[in-house]
Design a protein around this motif. Structure first.
Motif, mmCIF file in Angstrom:
data_model
loop_
_atom_site.group_PDB
_atom_site.id
_atom_site.type_symbol
_atom_site.label_atom_id
_atom_site.label_comp_id
_atom_site.label_asym_id
_atom_site.label_seq_id
_atom_site.Cartn_x
_atom_site.Cartn_y
_atom_site.Cartn_z
ATOM 1 N N LEU A 101 5.416 2.257 -22.995
ATOM 2 C CA LEU A 101 4.478 1.196 -23.404
ATOM 3 C C LEU A 101 4.927 -0.161 -22.868
ATOM 4 C CD1 LEU A 101 3.728 2.220 -27.108
ATOM 5 C CD2 LEU A 101 2.164 2.340 -25.155
ATOM 6 N N SER A 102 6.250 -0.380 -22.821
ATOM 7 C CA SER A 102 6.770 -1.634 -22.277
ATOM 8 C C SER A 102 6.396 -1.774 -20.801
ATOM 9 C CB SER A 102 8.290 -1.684 -22.459
ATOM 10 O OG SER A 102 8.825 -2.835 -21.848
ATOM 11 N N GLU A 103 6.537 -0.677 -20.048
ATOM 12 C CA GLU A 103 6.176 -0.710 -18.626
ATOM 13 C C GLU A 103 4.673 -0.948 -18.445
ATOM 14 O OE1 GLU A 103 8.028 -0.607 -15.901
ATOM 15 O OE2 GLU A 103 9.903 -0.468 -17.014
ATOM 16 N N LEU A 104 3.861 -0.362 -19.303
ATOM 17 C CA LEU A 104 2.410 -0.588 -19.212
ATOM 18 C C LEU A 104 2.074 -2.047 -19.514
ATOM 19 C CD1 LEU A 104 0.951 2.620 -20.934
ATOM 20 C CD2 LEU A 104 0.974 2.063 -18.489
ATOM 21 N N ALA A 105 2.774 -2.608 -20.505
ATOM 22 C CA ALA A 105 2.540 -4.021 -20.831
ATOM 23 C C ALA A 105 2.910 -4.906 -19.641
ATOM 24 C CB ALA A 105 3.345 -4.415 -22.067
ATOM 25 N N TRP A 106 4.028 -4.585 -18.982
ATOM 26 C CA TRP A 106 4.437 -5.357 -17.806
ATOM 27 C C TRP A 106 3.408 -5.203 -16.693
ATOM 28 C CZ3 TRP A 106 5.259 -5.386 -12.711
ATOM 29 C CH2 TRP A 106 6.065 -6.397 -12.180
ATOM 30 N N ALA A 107 2.926 -3.971 -16.472
ATOM 31 C CA ALA A 107 1.957 -3.719 -15.405
ATOM 32 C C ALA A 107 0.669 -4.513 -15.630
ATOM 33 C CB ALA A 107 1.649 -2.224 -15.320
ATOM 34 N N ARG A 108 0.234 -4.574 -16.879
ATOM 35 C CA ARG A 108 -1.006 -5.318 -17.178
ATOM 36 C C ARG A 108 -0.811 -6.814 -16.896
ATOM 37 N NH1 ARG A 108 -4.693 -2.048 -19.545
ATOM 38 N NH2 ARG A 108 -3.981 -0.275 -20.789
ATOM 39 N N GLU A 109 0.323 -7.355 -17.317
ATOM 40 C CA GLU A 109 0.588 -8.774 -17.081
ATOM 41 C C GLU A 109 0.694 -9.061 -15.588
ATOM 42 O OE1 GLU A 109 0.667 -11.498 -19.057
ATOM 43 O OE2 GLU A 109 -0.207 -10.096 -20.502
ATOM 44 N N ALA A 156 3.491 4.193 -12.754
ATOM 45 C CA ALA A 156 4.162 5.461 -12.411
ATOM 46 C C ALA A 156 5.443 5.621 -13.221
ATOM 47 C CB ALA A 156 4.455 5.495 -10.913
ATOM 48 N N MET A 157 6.187 4.545 -13.386
ATOM 49 C CA MET A 157 7.389 4.588 -14.209
ATOM 50 C C MET A 157 7.049 4.981 -15.646
ATOM 51 S SD MET A 157 10.638 4.120 -14.822
ATOM 52 C CE MET A 157 11.511 3.020 -13.699
ATOM 53 N N ALA A 158 5.971 4.416 -16.173
ATOM 54 C CA ALA A 158 5.556 4.746 -17.535
ATOM 55 C C ALA A 158 5.196 6.220 -17.659
ATOM 56 C CB ALA A 158 4.361 3.871 -17.938
ATOM 57 N N GLU A 159 4.514 6.731 -16.631
ATOM 58 C CA GLU A 159 4.151 8.160 -16.660
ATOM 59 C C GLU A 159 5.398 9.039 -16.628
ATOM 60 O OE1 GLU A 159 -0.231 8.079 -14.507
ATOM 61 O OE2 GLU A 159 1.565 8.119 -13.245
ATOM 62 N N LEU A 160 6.399 8.627 -15.873
ATOM 63 C CA LEU A 160 7.628 9.406 -15.819
ATOM 64 C C LEU A 160 8.411 9.286 -17.121
ATOM 65 C CD1 LEU A 160 9.445 11.222 -14.102
ATOM 66 C CD2 LEU A 160 10.519 9.151 -13.176
ATOM 67 N N VAL A 185 0.838 -1.209 0.000
ATOM 68 C CA VAL A 185 0.000 0.000 0.000
ATOM 69 C C VAL A 185 0.871 1.257 0.000
ATOM 70 C CG1 VAL A 185 -1.693 1.312 1.335
ATOM 71 C CG2 VAL A 185 -1.977 -1.148 1.041
ATOM 72 N N MET A 186 1.950 1.252 0.779
ATOM 73 C CA MET A 186 2.841 2.410 0.773
ATOM 74 C C MET A 186 3.442 2.608 -0.618
ATOM 75 S SD MET A 186 2.771 4.044 3.579
ATOM 76 C CE MET A 186 4.163 5.108 3.252
ATOM 77 N N SER A 187 3.750 1.516 -1.285
ATOM 78 C CA SER A 187 4.285 1.602 -2.645
ATOM 79 C C SER A 187 3.247 2.224 -3.585
ATOM 80 C CB SER A 187 4.676 0.214 -3.137
ATOM 81 O OG SER A 187 5.087 0.248 -4.482
ATOM 82 N N ILE A 188 1.979 1.815 -3.441
ATOM 83 C CA ILE A 188 0.915 2.371 -4.284
ATOM 84 C C ILE A 188 0.750 3.858 -4.025
ATOM 85 C CG2 ILE A 188 -1.580 2.335 -4.695
ATOM 86 C CD1 ILE A 188 -1.466 -0.703 -4.127
ATOM 87 N N LEU A 189 0.773 4.252 -2.744
ATOM 88 C CA LEU A 189 0.600 5.676 -2.405
ATOM 89 C C LEU A 189 1.749 6.505 -2.954
ATOM 90 C CD1 LEU A 189 -0.740 5.355 1.266
ATOM 91 C CD2 LEU A 189 -2.040 5.857 -0.815
ATOM 92 N N GLU A 190 2.972 5.998 -2.851
ATOM 93 C CA GLU A 190 4.115 6.732 -3.415
ATOM 94 C C GLU A 190 3.982 6.825 -4.935
ATOM 95 O OE1 GLU A 190 6.222 8.406 -1.878
ATOM 96 O OE2 GLU A 190 6.641 7.556 0.088
ATOM 97 N N SER A 191 3.455 5.770 -5.570
ATOM 98 C CA SER A 191 3.242 5.796 -7.020
ATOM 99 C C SER A 191 2.208 6.844 -7.397
ATOM 100 C CB SER A 191 2.785 4.421 -7.505
ATOM 101 O OG SER A 191 3.764 3.438 -7.252
ATOM 102 N N MET A 192 1.210 7.009 -6.539
ATOM 103 C CA MET A 192 0.211 8.050 -6.791
ATOM 104 C C MET A 192 0.828 9.439 -6.653
ATOM 105 S SD MET A 192 -3.095 6.338 -4.872
ATOM 106 C CE MET A 192 -4.239 7.620 -5.429
ATOM 107 N N LEU A 193 1.809 9.563 -5.756
ATOM 108 C CA LEU A 193 2.505 10.844 -5.630
ATOM 109 C C LEU A 193 3.266 11.186 -6.906
ATOM 110 C CD1 LEU A 193 3.991 11.036 -2.006
ATOM 111 C CD2 LEU A 193 2.230 12.483 -3.038
ATOM 112 N N VAL A 194 3.796 10.150 -7.571
ATOM 113 C CA VAL A 194 4.470 10.381 -8.853
ATOM 114 C C VAL A 194 3.518 11.069 -9.819
ATOM 115 C CG1 VAL A 194 5.524 9.265 -10.864
ATOM 116 C CG2 VAL A 194 6.017 8.416 -8.554
#
Length: 575
Positions: free
Chosen positions: A460-468, A419-423, A378-387
């Motif tokens: 796009l690669s990061e999004l593909a990984w996130a979906r999988e 978050a990585m993909a957004e960055l 959850v902390m990881s998700i919240l930090e990702s939302m901060l990104v």
């Protein structure tokens, strides 16, 4: 002769006066032998003297020679054969059978003869014939009913074991009509259940319920087994009306904890069948005023946990869809049912974060024990939302710092890769000279918006990984970022509007070019001295690995593509 027998002793003829002191049977026999009695009277005298062959001889003489005595003689001879048959029934049933049959010929309506013949046949193992005799065609005789019911009850399970379910049911039905018993009615219901007609099964069971006694634990267990199978099958179909009809049957031994446990299983089954609303309604009903005071404490806790889990799952679904009000309401109700469940509090924190209050959500989570399951996720998700929030504010450095903290907490969370993909979306491509950048803008296959050659392929690669990764975690995984699916879809649509190549995740820091086309010789040139030619068969796919990112040319015939390659990507090029 009759007159003489009624005459006082001193008035008897001298020839008979000497018989007066003898036993009546002996006197009667003497008189008969004297030639004064009818054949019927002589038969009776011989019968009483147990001279049965002589008695039958006189009875048959009376039957054939004396029309007035024929009916009585037939009845009495038939009764005599019944008596004799009954005496031999256990020791010599075959002989008894012959006597009972002779008795029936003499007196067809004698119920003792019919009942006895059925018993004699049964003693010899002639079960089917015995049942036919006792059934008597249209209607069994009154004396035959019990024995017929016993034989039908004994034959029914044999037919069932032989695979003749219809015959077995017919026997059980007839036996139950003769000897109403809970066991027989339940056997009928069990066979009906095997046929698969729920309504007929219920009616058969309803007929058995009034017959189940407090002491009949066997029938009680049979009823509960039938009920459990029936209600679970009905729950699979979502037929809660039929479920309730079954659950409203209360023979002795059918209530108590077993009843509440079955209600719990019904709710669980409805949930498995994706009938969540029905399941939740039933769980709420069991926790309502009608039952809550009667629920055993363990069952009450079971229903509360189950209902809390319903709200948790519903809340997670709403959270992923970005419906934060609905998500928060479900998490709130779940916490009321399970106030000590810290995982629920973390989920509610995610809903709070979705309302653009990530800082408050972090405070909620940080106040919980760090060993709470899901804490780091959850902390990881919240930090990702901060990104996401920092990028919206144009704070690139703040976004990078938040991403680093997210990766340190739980790098495998799908939200971290989103978050990585957004960055990456706003990060320029590295290792591309100014000359190559001008060439990509001039002749490249990607028309970059605002001439910004950013790391769109990696994004796009990061999004593909996130979906999988999200797919691997499953739909039931609790900790998902609010609106994460829509965030992925939005970013992917944005990139795809100008980036033509389908992208897969590549675990290595290389670029893999998947070449596909009508066929021919394909030449690939790029950084690090890359110059490779492959023969491409029509419809086939060949892969070329580009080990250093940069400007790559792909030529087939007179056609030439130019593109900026990025690490950790696998691109499909349709040639």
């Amino acid at each position: 002769m009759a007159r003489y027998l009624r005459t006082p002793h001193n008035l008897l003829p001298r020839s008979l006066r000497s018989l007066a002191g003898l036993a009546p049977a002996v006197v009667a026999l003497a008189l008969v032998l004297g030639g004064c009695a009818s054949a019927l009277e002589r038969a009776r005298v011989a019968r009483d003297a147990r001279d049965y062959p002589k008695a039958e001889q006189y009875y048959r003489t009376s039957i054939t020679a004396d029309p007035e005595d024929k009916g009585a003689a037939q009845r009495e001879l038939g009764a005599l054969k019944v008596t004799l048959a009954q005496q031999q029934l256990k020791s010599d049933p075959a002989a008894a059978e012959r006597l009972f049959r002779e008795a029936r010929e003499l007196a067809p309506t004698d119920e003792k003869a019919v009942d006895g013949l059925g018993r004699a046949l049964a003693e010899q193992g002639k079960e089917d014939e015995a049942i036919t005799v006792l059934a008597g065609g249209d209607k069994p005789c009154n004396l035959c009913r019990r024995q017929l019911g016993v034989l039908l009850t004994e034959r029914a399970p044999k037919r069932e074991q032989a695979g003749n379910a219809a015959g077995a049911r017919e026997d059980y039905v007839q036996a139950h009509a003769l000897l109403p018993q809970a066991a027989l009615a339940l056997a009928i219901a069990r066979l009906d259940q095997g046929v698969g007609d729920p309504e007929v099964t219920l009616r058969s069971t309803e007929a058995a319920v009034p017959l189940i006694s407090e002491a009949d634990t066997t029938s009680q267990e049979q009823f509960k087994a039938l009920r459990a199978q029936a209600v679970m099958a009905a729950a699979q179909r979502g037929d809660v009306a039929l479920v309730d009809r079954w659950m409203n049957l209360f023979p002795p031994g059918a209530g108590g904890d077993d009843w509440y446990l079955l209600q719990l299983k019904i709710v669980q089954q409805l949930r498995l069948e994706n009938r969540g609303e029905l399941a939740m309604a039933r769980a709420r009903q069991m926790l309502g005023s009608k039952y809550v005071d009667k629920l055993p404490p363990t069952r009450k806790a079971d229903f509360e946990k189950l209902l809390a889990d319903f709200h948790r799952v519903a809340g997670v679904g709403f959270l992923r869809e970005g419906k934060l009000v609905e998500a928060d309401d479900n998490f709130r109700q779940a916490i009321e049912l399970a106030p000590d469940d810290n995982k629920l509090k973390m989920l509610r924190a995610l809903a709070i974060a979705g309302t653009l209050n990530v800082a408050k959500a972090m405070q909620v989570v940080q106040a919980l024990p760090k060993d709470t399951k899901g804490y780091t996720e959850v902390m990881s998700i919240l930090e990702s939302m901060l990104v996401h929030d920092r990028l919206a504010e144009g704070d690139i450095d703040g976004a990078r710092a938040a991403l680093a903290r997210a990766q340190a907490a739980s790098s495998e969370q799908p939200e971290v890769h989103v978050a990585m993909a957004e960055l990456l979306f706003v990060t320029p491509v590295e290792h591309l000279s100014k000359k190559d950048a001008r060439e990509v803008k001039r002749a490249g296959s990607v028309k970059y918006p605002n001439d910004e050659i950013n790391r769109y392929g990696e994004a796009l690669s990061e999004l593909a990984w996130a979906r999988e990764q999200a797919k691997g975690l499953g739909e039931g995984y609790m900790f998902r970022g609010p609106g994460i699916d829509s965030r992925m879809d939005k970013l992917e649509r944005q990139i795809r509007s100008f980036y033509p190549f389908p992208v897969e995740f590549n675990a290595d820091s290389t670029t893999v070019l998947k070449l596909k086309g009508a066929g021919g010789e394909v030449r690939v040139r790029g950084p690090g001295g890359l110059d490779e030619t492959v023969i491409l068969a029509p419809g086939a796919v060949r892969e070329v690995v580009v080990r250093e990112p940069g400007l790559v040319y792909v030529g087939i015939g007179k056609r030439k593509l130019a593109l900026a390659t990025e690490p950790y990507t696998k691109l499909l090029l349709e040639l």
